[in-house]
Design a protein around this motif. Structure first.
Motif, PDB file in Angstrom:
ATOM      1  N   ALA A   1       0.833  -1.205   0.000  1.00 19.22           N
ATOM      2  CA  ALA A   1       0.000   0.000   0.000  1.00 19.22           C
ATOM      3  C   ALA A   1       0.869   1.257   0.000  1.00 19.22           C
ATOM      4  O   ALA A   1       0.520   2.252  -0.631  1.00 19.22           O
ATOM      5  CB  ALA A   1      -0.921   0.004   1.214  1.00 19.22           C
ATOM      6  N   ASP A   2       2.003   1.206   0.694  1.00 20.55           N
ATOM      7  CA  ASP A   2       2.888   2.365   0.743  1.00 20.55           C
ATOM      8  C   ASP A   2       3.514   2.667  -0.616  1.00 20.55           C
ATOM      9  O   ASP A   2       3.788   3.814  -0.934  1.00 20.55           O
ATOM     10  CB  ASP A   2       4.026   2.143   1.753  1.00 20.55           C
ATOM     11  CG  ASP A   2       3.518   2.084   3.182  1.00 20.55           C
ATOM     12  OD1 ASP A   2       2.442   2.659   3.460  1.00 20.55           O
ATOM     13  OD2 ASP A   2       4.205   1.470   4.006  1.00 20.55           O
ATOM     14  N   SER A   3       3.767   1.630  -1.418  1.00 21.17           N
ATOM     15  CA  SER A   3       4.464   1.858  -2.671  1.00 21.17           C
ATOM     16  C   SER A   3       3.542   1.879  -3.880  1.00 21.17           C
ATOM     17  O   SER A   3       3.985   2.001  -5.004  1.00 21.17           O
ATOM     18  CB  SER A   3       5.538   0.791  -2.878  1.00 21.17           C
ATOM     19  OG  SER A   3       4.940  -0.478  -2.973  1.00 21.17           O
ATOM     20  N   ALA A   4       2.243   1.756  -3.675  1.00 17.23           N
ATOM     21  CA  ALA A   4       1.300   1.756  -4.790  1.00 17.23           C
ATOM     22  C   ALA A   4       0.890   3.177  -5.132  1.00 17.23           C
ATOM     23  O   ALA A   4       0.697   4.008  -4.271  1.00 17.23           O
ATOM     24  CB  ALA A   4       0.062   0.932  -4.436  1.00 17.23           C
ATOM     25  N   ARG A   5       0.800   3.427  -6.428  1.00 15.81           N
ATOM     26  CA  ARG A   5       0.239   4.693  -6.893  1.00 15.81           C
ATOM     27  C   ARG A   5      -1.163   4.401  -7.366  1.00 15.81           C
ATOM     28  O   ARG A   5      -1.711   3.347  -7.095  1.00 15.81           O
ATOM     29  CB  ARG A   5       1.110   5.240  -8.021  1.00 15.81           C
ATOM     30  CG  ARG A   5       2.503   5.586  -7.526  1.00 15.81           C
ATOM     31  CD  ARG A   5       3.280   6.267  -8.592  1.00 15.81           C
ATOM     32  NE  ARG A   5       4.635   6.486  -8.124  1.00 15.81           N
ATOM     33  CZ  ARG A   5       5.581   6.985  -8.864  1.00 15.81           C
ATOM     34  NH1 ARG A   5       5.342   7.332 -10.098  1.00 15.81           N
ATOM     35  NH2 ARG A   5       6.780   7.149  -8.382  1.00 15.81           N
ATOM     36  N   ASP A   6      -1.770   5.315  -8.103  1.00 18.43           N
ATOM     37  CA  ASP A   6      -3.124   5.113  -8.604  1.00 18.43           C
ATOM     38  C   ASP A   6      -3.114   3.984  -9.625  1.00 18.43           C
ATOM     39  O   ASP A   6      -2.827   4.203 -10.788  1.00 18.43           O
ATOM     40  CB  ASP A   6      -3.645   6.409  -9.234  1.00 18.43           C
ATOM     41  CG  ASP A   6      -5.028   6.227  -9.822  1.00 18.43           C
ATOM     42  OD1 ASP A   6      -5.765   5.326  -9.370  1.00 18.43           O
ATOM     43  OD2 ASP A   6      -5.370   6.989 -10.738  1.00 18.43           O
ATOM     44  N   LEU A   7      -3.408   2.782  -9.169  1.00 18.46           N
ATOM     45  CA  LEU A   7      -3.365   1.615 -10.042  1.00 18.46           C
ATOM     46  C   LEU A   7      -4.768   1.167 -10.422  1.00 18.46           C
ATOM     47  O   LEU A   7      -5.164   0.043 -10.178  1.00 18.46           O
ATOM     48  CB  LEU A   7      -2.600   0.475  -9.368  1.00 18.46           C
ATOM     49  CG  LEU A   7      -1.118   0.706  -9.166  1.00 18.46           C
ATOM     50  CD1 LEU A   7      -0.514  -0.413  -8.338  1.00 18.46           C
ATOM     51  CD2 LEU A   7      -0.397   0.822 -10.486  1.00 18.46           C
ATOM     52  N   SER A   8      -5.543   2.085 -11.014  1.00 22.13           N
ATOM     53  CA  SER A   8      -6.847   1.682 -11.516  1.00 22.13           C
ATOM     54  C   SER A   8      -6.593   0.674 -12.632  1.00 22.13           C
ATOM     55  O   SER A   8      -5.494   0.518 -13.098  1.00 22.13           O
ATOM     56  CB  SER A   8      -7.614   2.899 -12.009  1.00 22.13           C
ATOM     57  OG  SER A   8      -6.853   3.609 -12.956  1.00 22.13           O
ATOM     58  N   THR A   9      -7.621  -0.005 -13.046  1.00 17.40           N
ATOM     59  CA  THR A   9      -7.445  -1.068 -14.024  1.00 17.40           C
ATOM     60  C   THR A   9      -6.814  -0.544 -15.314  1.00 17.40           C
ATOM     61  O   THR A   9      -7.323   0.367 -15.948  1.00 17.40           O
ATOM     62  CB  THR A   9      -8.789  -1.743 -14.333  1.00 17.40           C
ATOM     63  OG1 THR A   9      -9.332  -2.244 -13.121  1.00 17.40           O
ATOM     64  CG2 THR A   9      -8.611  -2.881 -15.304  1.00 17.40           C
ATOM     65  N   LYS A  10      -5.709  -1.150 -15.657  1.00 21.66           N
ATOM     66  CA  LYS A  10      -4.974  -0.833 -16.881  1.00 21.66           C
ATOM     67  C   LYS A  10      -5.184  -1.989 -17.848  1.00 21.66           C
ATOM     68  O   LYS A  10      -5.468  -3.117 -17.435  1.00 21.66           O
ATOM     69  CB  LYS A  10      -3.484  -0.674 -16.581  1.00 21.66           C
ATOM     70  CG  LYS A  10      -3.162   0.375 -15.527  1.00 21.66           C
ATOM     71  CD  LYS A  10      -3.425   1.744 -16.056  1.00 21.66           C
ATOM     72  CE  LYS A  10      -3.050   2.817 -15.047  1.00 21.66           C
ATOM     73  NZ  LYS A  10      -3.322   4.136 -15.551  1.00 21.66           N
ATOM     74  N   PRO A  11      -4.993  -1.769 -19.155  1.00 19.55           N
ATOM     75  CA  PRO A  11      -5.194  -2.861 -20.097  1.00 19.55           C
ATOM     76  C   PRO A  11      -4.131  -3.954 -19.998  1.00 19.55           C
ATOM     77  O   PRO A  11      -4.364  -5.087 -20.408  1.00 19.55           O
ATOM     78  CB  PRO A  11      -5.160  -2.180 -21.463  1.00 19.55           C
ATOM     79  CG  PRO A  11      -4.487  -0.880 -21.230  1.00 19.55           C
ATOM     80  CD  PRO A  11      -4.719  -0.503 -19.808  1.00 19.55           C
ATOM     81  N   VAL A  12      -2.977  -3.618 -19.441  1.00 23.16           N
ATOM     82  CA  VAL A  12      -1.889  -4.593 -19.376  1.00 23.16           C
ATOM     83  C   VAL A  12      -1.052  -4.342 -18.123  1.00 23.16           C
ATOM     84  O   VAL A  12      -0.882  -3.199 -17.693  1.00 23.16           O
ATOM     85  CB  VAL A  12      -1.016  -4.536 -20.654  1.00 23.16           C
ATOM     86  CG1 VAL A  12      -0.336  -3.198 -20.804  1.00 23.16           C
ATOM     87  CG2 VAL A  12       0.000  -5.662 -20.706  1.00 23.16           C
TER      88      VAL A  12
END
Length: 144
Positions: A4-15
């Motif tokens: 959680a600390d290292s995640a950015r906005d990771l909305s669903t991407k195609p790949v």
């Protein structure tokens, strides 16, 4: 560092790209720089550190602070590359996964071609790509 600390906005991407790594910070950073040069920029990256004992964690923390990529960096106890890949896949939100080794320096169009192949053939579960140069060589050998 938690995921959680290292995640950015990771909305669903195609790949999504999964990169397992172990004690190869220099190669990993070069691999990441090549991902920055991709023609497809709408992607998520999951780096799974398989218990590195070198400077990989420090190097990735510094890289995360300046990278334009959307990266999730996680660590696990040393369990081998297969478990690291599986852990990475379990974290993906993307419908398509590309596995890269930490020493693979992708050509700028790698992700574009991989994604296009899946879009053209949605029933594919597994796909592998090779360069046109090698494909031509392979075809020539089969014609002999």
């Amino acid at each position: 560092m938690s995921s959680a600390d290292s995640a950015r906005d990771l909305s669903t991407k195609p790949v999504g790209v999964v990169i397992p790594t172990y004690n190869r910070s220099d190669a990993l950073l070069l691999c990441m720089e090549h991902l920055e040069r991709q023609t497809v920029t709408d992607l998520e990256v999951v780096v799974v550190d398989d218990g590195s004992t070198d400077d990989t964690q420090r190097a990735m923390e510094a890289y995360l602070a300046k990278s334009p990529l959307e990266i999730r960096y996680v660590r696990q106890n040393n369990s081998g590359p297969a478990k690291a890949r599986n852990f990475g896949v379990s974290m993906l939100r993307s419908p398509v996964c590309v596995f890269l080794g930490d020493d693979i320096f992708a050509a700028p169009s790698l992700i574009e071609h991989h994604l296009a192949l899946h879009q053209k053939n949605p029933a594919l579960n597994i796909a592998g790509l090779r360069s046109e140069e090698h494909t031509s060589e392979l075809q020539s050998h089969h014609e002999l």
